[in-house]
Every structure is written in structure tokens, then in C-alpha cells.
Design a protein around this motif. Structure first.
Motif, PDB file in Angstrom:
ATOM      1  N   VAL A   1      55.464  39.289  79.029  1.00 52.42           N
ATOM      2  CA  VAL A   1      54.388  38.343  78.779  1.00 52.42           C
ATOM      3  C   VAL A   1      53.819  37.938  80.131  1.00 52.42           C
ATOM      4  O   VAL A   1      54.555  37.481  81.010  1.00 52.42           O
ATOM      5  N   ARG A   2      52.540  38.140  80.301  1.00 52.45           N
ATOM      6  CA  ARG A   2      51.920  37.871  81.595  1.00 52.45           C
ATOM      7  C   ARG A   2      50.895  36.744  81.466  1.00 52.45           C
ATOM      8  O   ARG A   2      50.291  36.550  80.404  1.00 52.45           O
ATOM      9  N   LEU A   3      50.723  36.033  82.556  1.00 53.20           N
ATOM     10  CA  LEU A   3      49.766  34.938  82.592  1.00 53.20           C
ATOM     11  C   LEU A   3      48.571  35.404  83.408  1.00 53.20           C
ATOM     12  O   LEU A   3      48.659  35.600  84.626  1.00 53.20           O
ATOM     13  N   VAL A   4      47.442  35.600  82.729  1.00 47.42           N
ATOM     14  CA  VAL A   4      46.263  36.235  83.320  1.00 47.42           C
ATOM     15  C   VAL A   4      45.155  35.198  83.486  1.00 47.42           C
ATOM     16  O   VAL A   4      44.892  34.413  82.575  1.00 47.42           O
ATOM     17  N   PRO A   5      44.496  35.190  84.654  1.00 48.52           N
ATOM     18  CA  PRO A   5      43.410  34.219  84.885  1.00 48.52           C
ATOM     19  C   PRO A   5      42.310  34.307  83.831  1.00 48.52           C
ATOM     20  O   PRO A   5      41.961  35.397  83.359  1.00 48.52           O
ATOM     21  N   ASP A   6      41.770  33.160  83.480  1.00 43.31           N
ATOM     22  CA  ASP A   6      40.709  33.076  82.474  1.00 43.31           C
ATOM     23  C   ASP A   6      39.523  33.954  82.841  1.00 43.31           C
ATOM     24  O   ASP A   6      38.905  34.582  81.980  1.00 43.31           O
ATOM     25  N   ASP A   7      39.179  34.022  84.135  1.00 42.82           N
ATOM     26  CA  ASP A   7      38.012  34.803  84.546  1.00 42.82           C
ATOM     27  C   ASP A   7      38.182  36.284  84.242  1.00 42.82           C
ATOM     28  O   ASP A   7      37.214  36.956  83.897  1.00 42.82           O
ATOM     29  N   ALA A   8      39.410  36.790  84.374  1.00 41.80           N
ATOM     30  CA  ALA A   8      39.643  38.199  84.060  1.00 41.80           C
ATOM     31  C   ALA A   8      39.597  38.441  82.559  1.00 41.80           C
ATOM     32  O   ALA A   8      39.086  39.466  82.095  1.00 41.80           O
ATOM     33  N   VAL A   9      40.112  37.487  81.779  1.00 38.83           N
ATOM     34  CA  VAL A   9      40.174  37.654  80.328  1.00 38.83           C
ATOM     35  C   VAL A   9      38.780  37.626  79.699  1.00 38.83           C
ATOM     36  O   VAL A   9      38.585  38.069  78.563  1.00 38.83           O
ATOM     37  N   LYS A  10      37.783  37.170  80.438  1.00 37.16           N
ATOM     38  CA  LYS A  10      36.412  37.180  79.919  1.00 37.16           C
ATOM     39  C   LYS A  10      35.909  38.598  79.630  1.00 37.16           C
ATOM     40  O   LYS A  10      34.866  38.774  79.006  1.00 37.16           O
ATOM     41  N   ILE A  11      36.635  39.591  80.076  1.00 37.65           N
ATOM     42  CA  ILE A  11      36.268  40.963  79.744  1.00 37.65           C
ATOM     43  C   ILE A  11      36.226  41.170  78.234  1.00 37.65           C
ATOM     44  O   ILE A  11      35.441  41.960  77.713  1.00 37.65           O
ATOM     45  N   PHE A  12      37.051  40.401  77.505  1.00 37.35           N
ATOM     46  CA  PHE A  12      37.090  40.548  76.055  1.00 37.35           C
ATOM     47  C   PHE A  12      35.822  40.052  75.382  1.00 37.35           C
ATOM     48  O   PHE A  12      35.601  40.325  74.203  1.00 37.35           O
ATOM     49  N   GLN A  13      34.980  39.313  76.098  1.00 39.98           N
ATOM     50  CA  GLN A  13      33.728  38.857  75.507  1.00 39.98           C
ATOM     51  C   GLN A  13      32.798  40.017  75.164  1.00 39.98           C
ATOM     52  O   GLN A  13      31.856  39.862  74.388  1.00 39.98           O
ATOM     53  N   LEU A  14      33.055  41.179  75.749  1.00 39.87           N
ATOM     54  CA  LEU A  14      32.272  42.358  75.367  1.00 39.87           C
ATOM     55  C   LEU A  14      32.392  42.636  73.873  1.00 39.87           C
ATOM     56  O   LEU A  14      31.463  43.155  73.249  1.00 39.87           O
ATOM     57  N   LEU A  15      33.541  42.285  73.286  1.00 42.34           N
ATOM     58  CA  LEU A  15      33.772  42.541  71.874  1.00 42.34           C
ATOM     59  C   LEU A  15      33.012  41.569  70.981  1.00 42.34           C
ATOM     60  O   LEU A  15      32.929  41.774  69.771  1.00 42.34           O
ATOM     61  N   ASP A  16      32.460  40.511  71.566  1.00 44.63           N
ATOM     62  CA  ASP A  16      31.642  39.580  70.787  1.00 44.63           C
ATOM     63  C   ASP A  16      30.255  40.159  70.511  1.00 44.63           C
ATOM     64  O   ASP A  16      29.539  39.679  69.628  1.00 44.63           O
ATOM     65  N   GLY A  17      29.867  41.161  71.288  1.00 43.22           N
ATOM     66  CA  GLY A  17      28.568  41.793  71.109  1.00 43.22           C
ATOM     67  C   GLY A  17      28.741  43.221  70.641  1.00 43.22           C
ATOM     68  O   GLY A  17      29.475  43.503  69.697  1.00 43.22           O
ATOM     69  N   SER A  18      28.064  44.142  71.313  1.00 41.28           N
ATOM     70  CA  SER A  18      28.184  45.554  70.961  1.00 41.28           C
ATOM     71  C   SER A  18      27.971  46.384  72.216  1.00 41.28           C
ATOM     72  O   SER A  18      27.605  45.866  73.276  1.00 41.28           O
ATOM     73  N   ILE A  19      28.192  47.673  72.083  1.00 47.75           N
ATOM     74  CA  ILE A  19      28.003  48.576  73.206  1.00 47.75           C
ATOM     75  C   ILE A  19      26.565  48.534  73.702  1.00 47.75           C
ATOM     76  O   ILE A  19      26.284  48.778  74.887  1.00 47.75           O
ATOM     77  N   TYR A  20      25.630  48.166  72.818  1.00 48.70           N
ATOM     78  CA  TYR A  20      24.225  48.144  73.224  1.00 48.70           C
ATOM     79  C   TYR A  20      23.946  47.084  74.286  1.00 48.70           C
ATOM     80  O   TYR A  20      22.915  47.157  74.971  1.00 48.70           O
ATOM     81  N   ASP A  21      24.850  46.103  74.425  1.00 52.81           N
ATOM     82  CA  ASP A  21      24.685  45.113  75.500  1.00 52.81           C
ATOM     83  C   ASP A  21      24.854  45.747  76.883  1.00 52.81           C
ATOM     84  O   ASP A  21      24.487  45.147  77.888  1.00 52.81           O
ATOM     85  N   LEU A  22      25.433  46.946  76.931  1.00 50.28           N
ATOM     86  CA  LEU A  22      25.656  47.630  78.205  1.00 50.28           C
ATOM     87  C   LEU A  22      24.697  48.806  78.399  1.00 50.28           C
ATOM     88  O   LEU A  22      24.944  49.672  79.236  1.00 50.28           O
TER      89      LEU A  22
END
Length: 307
Positions: free
Chosen positions: A145-166
Motif C-alpha cells: 500500500v503506497r501513499l501517493v501525492p494528490d497531484d500525481a493521482v490527478k492522472i485518473f481525471q482522464l477517466l472522467d472524460g474521454s480519449i477525445y480530450d487528448l
């Protein structure tokens, strides 16, 4: 587009901040986790997933691709921030953890990231947010179990949208009074008129419409695509967006940067419901969004003509 910009800003911030973490001595459990850290430059594949979608990326040389469709125009400038965030996860310290993963929100977690570098893959599942603001993530390979900074975990926000955002969006030409040659505007009823420009004067037939079309020319100079709606639309998608019976079609010819005549066709469909319009460009099937406020003159002239 606004969502895409927000994501890029957040992820670039993550890339800057992950290197600023504490250098204080970590517990012994952290040693193994640190040893499995993967450098950003060595990462060759990323997979983000939750219970609604999976986003897979792979690198070939210096180019990143969306694995589901490698012709997709993936924005290469967005990738370094993603890689920095992913590398930060692999380098995050582990924490003393018991067997009860529910204490960390990891007993039934659905959101995960797999990172591959030099033939090694690490997979992280996101749990709950700690009181510190960091997040608990479970590394499947060593069960830590690792403790990861909030700023890095924001990568998961990509899943709130779609590939078309990129997606890399097409750059529209800046058509001006000096470069415009012709503008043909057609409405939903099929009626159309042609504006011809020469020596600073614009005419419809023999009628001088230079003054009346000044707002149109100003609008043409600011045309822009704000997001990708559907890169490879399925059969019937264009009809759903009103593009099989468009409300307006704009065809312009203009002098390009090389001095040659170039052409642009914008087909305008239904409103998106939140201030945009579905559009296609030239003969391409990809459906984009333009803001309705940037198409006021074209839509008005398509409906009413030049009075």
C-alpha cells in the motif's frame, strides 16, 4: 476543450510538484517500493481503467499512440505530464499496512493504472484519500500500500472524460478581408448565395455588400474548433448531430500563407445543448464542436440571407 485544458494544467502541475516531496527518512517498508521506481523516460506503455472505460497508450520511438486506434491524433505535448505522474506512483513510499484493505478503500477499488518500463509492469489501484491529502494506492505486483501525492493521482481525471480530450485539434485558417476570395453560405432550405471579394470590395452579383459583410469577415478571422466530439463516428452519428441535414454550410476560398488559393468547408449541425454546435470540416467524418457564439453571422445569413 475547456476540460482538456484543465486536465493538462493539473497534470503539468503534478509533474512539477512530484519532485518536491519530502526527503525525510521513510520506514523500512518503503525500501522495496523505491527500488521498483520506474523513470519517466523509460516508460513505454500506460493503461488507465475504471468500471466505465479503458485508455491504453504505447510508445514507439518518440511517438505515443492510443492503442485502440493508432491513427488517432494524440496530443504528444500532453504525454510528458502523464509520464511524470505515473513515475511518481512507482516511486511513492509504502506504508505499514494490515491485511484489511478496506481501511484504505482498496477492498473493492475499480480505478487503476498500469505502467510498463523496460519490460516491467507495475499496476496501481486507487483507494481512499488520506487525511494528509495524499491517496492510498495498492501495487498489485508486491501487494504494498503506497501513499501517493494528490497531484500525481490527478492522472485518473482522464477517466472522467474521454480519449477525445487528448486529440490534437485542427488549426483553422485566419481568414481576413485581404485574404478572402469567396464565401458561399447555404441554409437548411438549400438556398445559397455567393460573396466574391476583390480589391477590398465584396459583392453578391453586382451588389456591393462590403459594409454588410464586415461582421462576417470578422467572424471568419476568429473561427476555431474547441473540442473533438467523435473522431471516427459510427454510422448514424452524423444524423444524430444534425449533420446529414445541416442548418448551415459555409464554403470559403482564401489566399493561404503560400500565396495559393485554399478552401475550407464548415458544415454546421445541431446545437450541443451547452452553447456549442456540432460541425464537420471539409470532407472529413470527424465531428467537432465550435462555440455557437463564434458562428452567429454564418447562422444568421444562412437563415435570412443578405437583406
Amino acid at each position: 476543450m475547456k476540460r482538456h485544458t484543465r486536465l493538462l494544467v493539473l497534470l503539468l502541475l503534478a509533474a512539477l510538484l512530484t519532485g518536491c516531496g519530502s526527503k525525510a527518512q521513510q520506514p523500512k517498508e518503503a525500501d522495496a517500493a523505491v527500488q521498483t521506481a520506474l523513470p519517466p523516460e523509460g516508460i513505454t506503455a500506460l493503461t488507465l481503467s475504471d468500471d466505465t472505460q479503458v485508455l491504453r497508450f504505447r510508445r514507439d520511438g518518440d511517438i505515443w499512440y492510443w492503442q485502440d486506434d493508432e491513427t488517432f491524433p494524440l496530443d504528444q505535448a500532453s504525454m510528458p505530464a502523464l509520464l511524470e505522474a505515473a513515475a511518481a506512483m512507482t516511486a511513492a513510499p509504502s506504508v505499514p499496512a494490515g491485511d484489511d484493505l478496506s481501511a484504505y478503500g482498496l477492498d473493492d477499488a475499480k480505478t487503476s493504472l498500469s505502467v510498463t518500463a523496460d519490460g516491467e509492469t507495475l499496476t496501481f489501484t486507487r483507494g481512499d484519500q488520506a487525511a494528509s491529502g495524499d491517496w492510498y494506492l495498492l501495487c498489485a505486483e508486491d501487494n504494498s500500500v503506497r501513499l501517493v501525492p494528490d497531484d500525481a493521482v490527478k492522472i485518473f481525471q482522464l477517466l472522467d472524460g474521454s480519449i477525445y480530450d487528448l486529440a490534437v485539434l485542427p488549426v483553422m485558417p485566419a481568414i481576413t478581408a485581404d485574404t478572402l476570395r469567396t464565401a458561399v453560405i447555404a441554409g437548411a432550405d438549400g438556398e445559397r448565395f455567393t460573396i466574391r471579394a476583390a480589391d477590398g470590395v465584396r459583392k453578391v452579383g453586382a451588389r456591393d455588400v462590403t459594409e454588410k459583410t464586415a461582421p462576417l469577415v470578422e467572424e471568419l478571422s476568429r473561427l476555431s474548433v474547441t473540442s473533438c466530439v467523435d473522431y471516427a463516428p459510427a454510422e448514424g452519428a452524423a444524423a444524430v448531430c444534425g449533420l446529414n441535414a445541416p442548418e448551415a454550410i459555409l464554403v470559403v476560398t482564401y489566399t493561404g500563407v503560400t500565396g495559393r488559393e485554399e478552401a475550407l468547408t464548415v458544415t454546421i449541425g445541431l446545437p450541443t445543448g451547452d452553447g456549442g454546435r456540432y460541425v464537420t470540416l471539409n470532407d472529413e467524418p470527424t465531428i467537432y464542436r465550435m462555440e455557437e457564439t463564434s458562428l452567429v453571422q454564418v447562422l444568421t445569413l444562412a437563415e435570412n440571407g443578405l437583406s
